[in-house]
Motif scaffolding. Structure first.
Motif, PDB file in Angstrom:
ATOM      1  N   LYS A  63       0.820  -1.205   0.000  1.00 49.46           N
ATOM      2  CA  LYS A  63       0.000   0.000   0.000  1.00 49.46           C
ATOM      3  C   LYS A  63       0.856   1.257   0.000  1.00 49.46           C
ATOM      4  N   GLN A 292      -2.714  -3.463  -5.314  1.00 54.07           N
ATOM      5  CA  GLN A 292      -3.525  -2.725  -4.354  1.00 54.07           C
ATOM      6  C   GLN A 292      -4.970  -2.569  -4.831  1.00 54.07           C
ATOM      7  N   SER A 296      -7.893  -3.985  -2.561  1.00 55.36           N
ATOM      8  CA  SER A 296      -8.932  -3.064  -2.077  1.00 55.36           C
ATOM      9  C   SER A 296     -10.316  -3.492  -2.546  1.00 55.36           C
ATOM     10  N   GLU A 305     -10.134   3.582  -2.431  1.00 54.97           N
ATOM     11  CA  GLU A 305      -8.772   3.117  -2.696  1.00 54.97           C
ATOM     12  C   GLU A 305      -8.668   2.458  -4.073  1.00 54.97           C
ATOM     13  N   HIS A 309      -5.816   3.917  -6.768  1.00 56.47           N
ATOM     14  CA  HIS A 309      -4.719   3.103  -7.300  1.00 56.47           C
ATOM     15  C   HIS A 309      -4.972   2.702  -8.753  1.00 56.47           C
TER      16      HIS A 309
END
Length: 402
Positions: A63, A292, A296, A305, A309
């Motif tokens: 992250k 990520q 997420s 998130e 990303h």
């Protein structure tokens, strides 16, 4: 005659905003650059501090590093354009000099066409980036907005920053200051990335224009009654035009080589590495952000998130695509003049003209492309290879997590 500078108006605005435009340098500009360079770098430091204050887990590493590598990618462009400001200035001046030497209206139209294409790409990418920044800007406030206007009884507190940082202060009390630092770092880094990257694309588009002018001059040469018995005046005119075509072709190769040297030798001398390292940073950034995004979406169900990303990953893919697309176009334009030379009945031309044409044919046997770090040649094939490698690394990391 045409002005090259008018094709760099938006680039000038972007680079001037963060103190990177090479003209009119002053103490104020140096102060502006120092401030704008310190802000995103300090943000990276506050992200790294999180490793000290948080429990070390693989999820936390992915992250944090997914955002750190994005900012590092932006900062490489930031510092490179500052250090190499004189080279940037020379590029603009050399292209302006070449454009002033063009007298043929068709040649002027060609260089304008490629300059406009570079400007159109800049406008489209800039608008796309602005839209992405607006989305990122409202992401921390999205739960509060949805909770307030859709689910009034279940509104969530406003302290979600999405990016992990450690300032050693109370995050809820200083939420707006942290958000301000985050946004400032994001805007500055993105402006450096977009302004610098699109400046290079605009240069390379003009180089494509020079190659196209060389092809045009070759066609004009062949149209000089090559099928008829050439008199001395016609022969001299053909000779002159061929020399001009070879000269503009050589100039285009020279400019492309200068940019290639900048992308490799300059990074080597300045950062004790090569442009290969920037490719590595981009690939790592893409892989980590893909991980990520999946994490997420599947494990956390955090839509904010996922969007953040996903934008970072999309930015890396778009950057790699544009860089390799323009490299592919340069290869195409470079080879186009030789294709014209191959397709003519060169053996019907006078002997001196045959020698010049055969010289071009011999030169075409040597492949040309924007080679980076001696390993990659910018092309669509290279783009496919980089994306394939990124997907492979992503699969390995995901299987390890699973």
């Amino acid at each position: 005659m045409t002005s090259i500078v008018e094709h760099f108006r938006l680039h000038r605005t972007l680079l001037l905003a963060i103190g990177l435009w090479p003209y009119n340098q002053s103490k104020f500009i140096e102060l502006q650059f120092s401030l704008f360079f310190a802000v995103p770098n300090s943000f990276v430091i506050f992200q790294l501090i999180s490793f000290i204050t948080s429990d070390y887990t693989l999820d936390l590493v992915i992250k944090i590093l997914s955002t750190i590598f994005f900012f590092l990618f932006c900062e490489v462009h930031h510092i490179s354009f500052w250090i190499n400001a004189y080279t940037v200035k020379c590029f603009v001046e050399r292209l302006q000099y070449i454009s002033c030497e063009l007298k043929d209206e068709n040649e002027i139209a060609i260089i304008k066409k490629y300059g406009n294409r570079g400007e159109y790409i800049t406008i489209i990418i800039t608008l796309l980036v602005v839209c992405c920044l607006i989305i990122i800007t409202i992401l921390p406030f999205l739960p509060w907005i949805l909770g307030t206007f859709l689910l009034a009884n279940e509104s969530r507190p406003l302290h979600n920053t999405l990016i992990v940082t450690e300032y050693f202060v109370d995050k809820e009390t200083n939420f707006y200051l942290i958000i301000l630092h985050t946004y400032a770092s994001m805007y500055i880094g993105t402006t450096a990335l977009v302004g610098g990257g699109l400046m290079l694309i605009a240069y390379l588009k003009h180089i494509c224009g020079l190659f196209s002018i060389a092809s045009y001059r070759m066609r004009q040469t062949i149209m000089l009654n090559i099928h008829e018995e050439a008199n001395r005046k016609n022969e001299m005119e053909m000779n002159k035009k061929l020399r001009h075509a070879v000269d503009i072709h050589r100039t285009a190769i020279e400019y492309a080589s200068i940019i290639r040297i900048w992308l490799s030798e300059f990074f080597t001398s300045s950062f004790n590495t090569t442009y290969f390292c920037l490719i590595v940073v981009g690939v790592i950034c893409l892989v980590l952000n893909l991980c990520q995004v999946l994490r997420s979406a599947v494990l956390l169900g955090n839509i904010e998130e996922v969007i953040l990303h996903l934008i970072f990953a999309f930015a890396m893919v778009l950057y790699v695509f544009l860089a390799n697309y323009i490299g592919e176009e340069i290869i195409k334009q470079y080879n186009n003049m030789f294709s014209i030379a191959y397709n003519i009945e060169w053996y019907t031309a006078p002997i001196c003209i045959q020698r010049l044409i055969l010289f071009l044919l011999q030169r075409s046997c040597k492949a040309y492309g924007l080679k980076i770090a001696g390993l990659f040649i910018a092309s669509l094939e290279c783009f496919a290879s980089i994306i394939a490698a990124s997907i492979s690394y992503f699969t390995v990391i995901y299987s390890t997590q699973k």
